[in-house]
Design a protein around this motif. Structure first.
Motif, mmCIF file in Angstrom:
data_model
loop_
_atom_site.group_PDB
_atom_site.id
_atom_site.type_symbol
_atom_site.label_atom_id
_atom_site.label_comp_id
_atom_site.label_asym_id
_atom_site.label_seq_id
_atom_site.Cartn_x
_atom_site.Cartn_y
_atom_site.Cartn_z
ATOM 1 N N GLN A 21 0.844 -1.212 0.000
ATOM 2 C CA GLN A 21 0.000 0.000 0.000
ATOM 3 C C GLN A 21 0.875 1.256 0.000
ATOM 4 O OE1 GLN A 21 -2.664 -0.569 3.560
ATOM 5 N NE2 GLN A 21 -3.967 0.870 2.417
ATOM 6 N N LEU A 22 1.882 1.254 0.887
ATOM 7 C CA LEU A 22 2.773 2.418 0.978
ATOM 8 C C LEU A 22 3.525 2.632 -0.332
ATOM 9 C CD1 LEU A 22 4.340 2.146 4.554
ATOM 10 C CD2 LEU A 22 2.550 3.699 3.756
ATOM 11 N N ASP A 23 3.964 1.541 -0.954
ATOM 12 C CA ASP A 23 4.688 1.672 -2.227
ATOM 13 C C ASP A 23 3.807 2.319 -3.290
ATOM 14 O OD1 ASP A 23 6.913 0.542 -1.085
ATOM 15 O OD2 ASP A 23 6.599 -1.452 -1.929
ATOM 16 N N ALA A 24 2.543 1.879 -3.365
ATOM 17 C CA ALA A 24 1.624 2.448 -4.363
ATOM 18 C C ALA A 24 1.362 3.928 -4.073
ATOM 19 C CB ALA A 24 0.313 1.669 -4.378
ATOM 20 N N LEU A 25 1.169 4.253 -2.797
ATOM 21 C CA LEU A 25 0.912 5.643 -2.419
ATOM 22 C C LEU A 25 2.126 6.528 -2.714
ATOM 23 C CD1 LEU A 25 -0.929 4.905 0.927
ATOM 24 C CD2 LEU A 25 -1.934 6.202 -0.965
ATOM 25 N N ASN A 26 3.310 6.050 -2.318
ATOM 26 C CA ASN A 26 4.518 6.855 -2.534
ATOM 27 C C ASN A 26 4.836 7.006 -4.022
ATOM 28 O OD1 ASN A 26 5.030 7.370 0.196
ATOM 29 N ND2 ASN A 26 6.133 5.445 0.463
ATOM 30 N N ALA A 27 4.588 5.964 -4.800
ATOM 31 C CA ALA A 27 4.812 6.056 -6.250
ATOM 32 C C ALA A 27 3.860 7.079 -6.863
ATOM 33 C CB ALA A 27 4.621 4.691 -6.904
ATOM 34 N N CYS A 28 2.639 7.115 -6.354
ATOM 35 C CA CYS A 28 1.641 8.066 -6.846
ATOM 36 C C CYS A 28 2.041 9.502 -6.490
ATOM 37 C CB CYS A 28 0.276 7.713 -6.263
ATOM 38 S SG CYS A 28 -1.069 8.706 -6.908
ATOM 39 N N VAL A 29 2.471 9.717 -5.264
ATOM 40 C CA VAL A 29 2.920 11.051 -4.844
ATOM 41 C C VAL A 29 4.064 11.526 -5.738
ATOM 42 C CG1 VAL A 29 4.024 12.389 -3.001
ATOM 43 C CG2 VAL A 29 2.222 10.736 -2.434
ATOM 44 N N ALA A 30 5.053 10.662 -5.946
ATOM 45 C CA ALA A 30 6.221 11.056 -6.742
ATOM 46 C C ALA A 30 5.823 11.332 -8.194
ATOM 47 C CB ALA A 30 7.293 9.973 -6.674
ATOM 48 N N ALA A 31 4.965 10.488 -8.761
ATOM 49 C CA ALA A 31 4.534 10.689 -10.151
ATOM 50 C C ALA A 31 3.753 11.989 -10.292
ATOM 51 C CB ALA A 31 3.693 9.500 -10.610
ATOM 52 N N CYS A 32 2.901 12.295 -9.312
ATOM 53 C CA CYS A 32 2.124 13.541 -9.341
ATOM 54 C C CYS A 32 3.034 14.769 -9.226
ATOM 55 C CB CYS A 32 1.096 13.554 -8.208
ATOM 56 S SG CYS A 32 -0.347 12.517 -8.521
ATOM 57 N N GLU A 33 3.983 14.709 -8.314
ATOM 58 C CA GLU A 33 4.916 15.834 -8.151
ATOM 59 C C GLU A 33 5.723 16.049 -9.433
ATOM 60 O OE1 GLU A 33 5.345 18.041 -5.975
ATOM 61 O OE2 GLU A 33 4.509 17.325 -4.102
ATOM 62 N N HIS A 34 6.230 14.950 -9.979
ATOM 63 C CA HIS A 34 7.035 15.026 -11.197
ATOM 64 C C HIS A 34 6.197 15.550 -12.356
ATOM 65 C CE1 HIS A 34 10.108 14.053 -14.088
ATOM 66 N NE2 HIS A 34 9.269 13.281 -14.758
ATOM 67 N N CYS A 35 4.969 15.083 -12.464
ATOM 68 C CA CYS A 35 4.064 15.490 -13.548
ATOM 69 C C CYS A 35 3.744 16.990 -13.448
ATOM 70 C CB CYS A 35 2.786 14.652 -13.503
ATOM 71 S SG CYS A 35 1.668 14.952 -14.886
ATOM 72 N N ALA A 36 3.408 17.448 -12.251
ATOM 73 C CA ALA A 36 3.076 18.870 -12.070
ATOM 74 C C ALA A 36 4.260 19.755 -12.458
ATOM 75 C CB ALA A 36 2.681 19.137 -10.615
ATOM 76 N N ALA A 37 5.452 19.363 -12.011
ATOM 77 C CA ALA A 37 6.649 20.155 -12.324
ATOM 78 C C ALA A 37 6.925 20.132 -13.831
ATOM 79 C CB ALA A 37 7.851 19.618 -11.547
ATOM 80 N N ALA A 38 6.762 18.970 -14.462
ATOM 81 C CA ALA A 38 7.016 18.853 -15.904
ATOM 82 C C ALA A 38 5.957 19.601 -16.712
ATOM 83 C CB ALA A 38 7.064 17.378 -16.306
ATOM 84 N N CYS A 39 4.701 19.581 -16.256
ATOM 85 C CA CYS A 39 3.628 20.325 -16.929
ATOM 86 C C CYS A 39 3.947 21.820 -16.991
ATOM 87 C CB CYS A 39 2.298 20.139 -16.197
ATOM 88 S SG CYS A 39 1.498 18.550 -16.504
#
Lengths: 100, 100, 100, 100
Positions: A8-26
């Motif tokens: 569960q933690l891995d999925a949540l942390n992967a989601c947080v990182a992907a969202c942060e990376h996506c927002a910055a790249a956008c």
């Protein structure tokens, strides 16, 4: 921490990182206006998943109470990111889907 | 920011600060075992109210979706803190009640 | 909580709210590309000031250690927001300056 | 996200989870007074590492500026947790050391 909690933690942390990376790249894309909704949703999604990860790790009762809200934002974020061809958006959509 | 939003933020921020202060002060009490549940609840309450304040300030739709969870933790925290005579607990109970 | 701590918390919380509001409003502007740097900085600033407020409220030694980083991001954010005429940017610049 | 960033994020997220788990487990120990300093430090450490993970994932300049503070709290937390024989403390000390 048992295996279920860890996954569960891995999925949540992967989601947080992907969202942060996506927002910055956008914010670096040529047409940021097109990405405005994506930036807004990834921000909310990162914040809500990050809090959930904290609550899950500490074994709080409130992690379960947050679950419907978290599933809703993950789904909304996956839908929006999925509409954009950018690699960071596609990866974010995938991470959000796995998390939802 | 309109007046209603500002008063919501004030209540949330006051609750976060009171919970943080209460948790830290509980850790200094003579009998920390008695305060363990209080420390756990104030931590969850501070985290959930702090996130809500961020979502409210940015005008996110998910602030409203978080509202029932936030009301539940504020109420639980107010109930637990209200059972202890320490000034930091009584002040925290009051801040949580106003926020719930 | 003494008066000095409370006034620190007020400045930090006002800065967090102004940054969140500014970032959300920037995403609604006609030319979001122009606001990309502002959106990025307000996000960092809100996160760092929000953490500082938590540490200050709990009386942590690490609040003081964070102070130079917080002052740097508040200044950078005030400078960037100050370059834009939008009311939300001017208000954010002012809140960041008071916080720096 | 490149491999170096991902391994940084893994270390940070593991540290956050270990700190959260340790704090919650300390509150269930027979003698919570003995664990008060540990609970306080794991809380600061979790908060600072969680913020750092967010900043690293978004590629913020301020991740590097936070590094000395993060190293200091990870070290302090590793030292304190290392003094306790509880399994959650030993695991937390190890996660903090890898992160420092």
């Amino acid at each position: 921490m048992n295996e279920h909690t860890q996954s569960q933690l891995d999925a949540l942390n992967a989601c947080v990182a992907a969202c942060e990376h996506c927002a910055a790249a956008c914010l670096q894309e040529q047409d940021v206006n097109m990405m405005a909704r994506c930036i807004g949703l990834t921000r909310d999604c990162a914040d809500i998943c990050a809090l959930t990860a904290r609550l899950v790790a500490r074994g709080s009762d409130y992690a379960a109470q947050l679950a419907p809200v978290r599933a809703a934002i993950c789904q909304a974020c996956a839908d929006e990111c999925g509409r954009h061809a950018h690699r960071h958006c596609q990866e974010c959509a995938e991470a959000c889907r796995r998390c939802a």
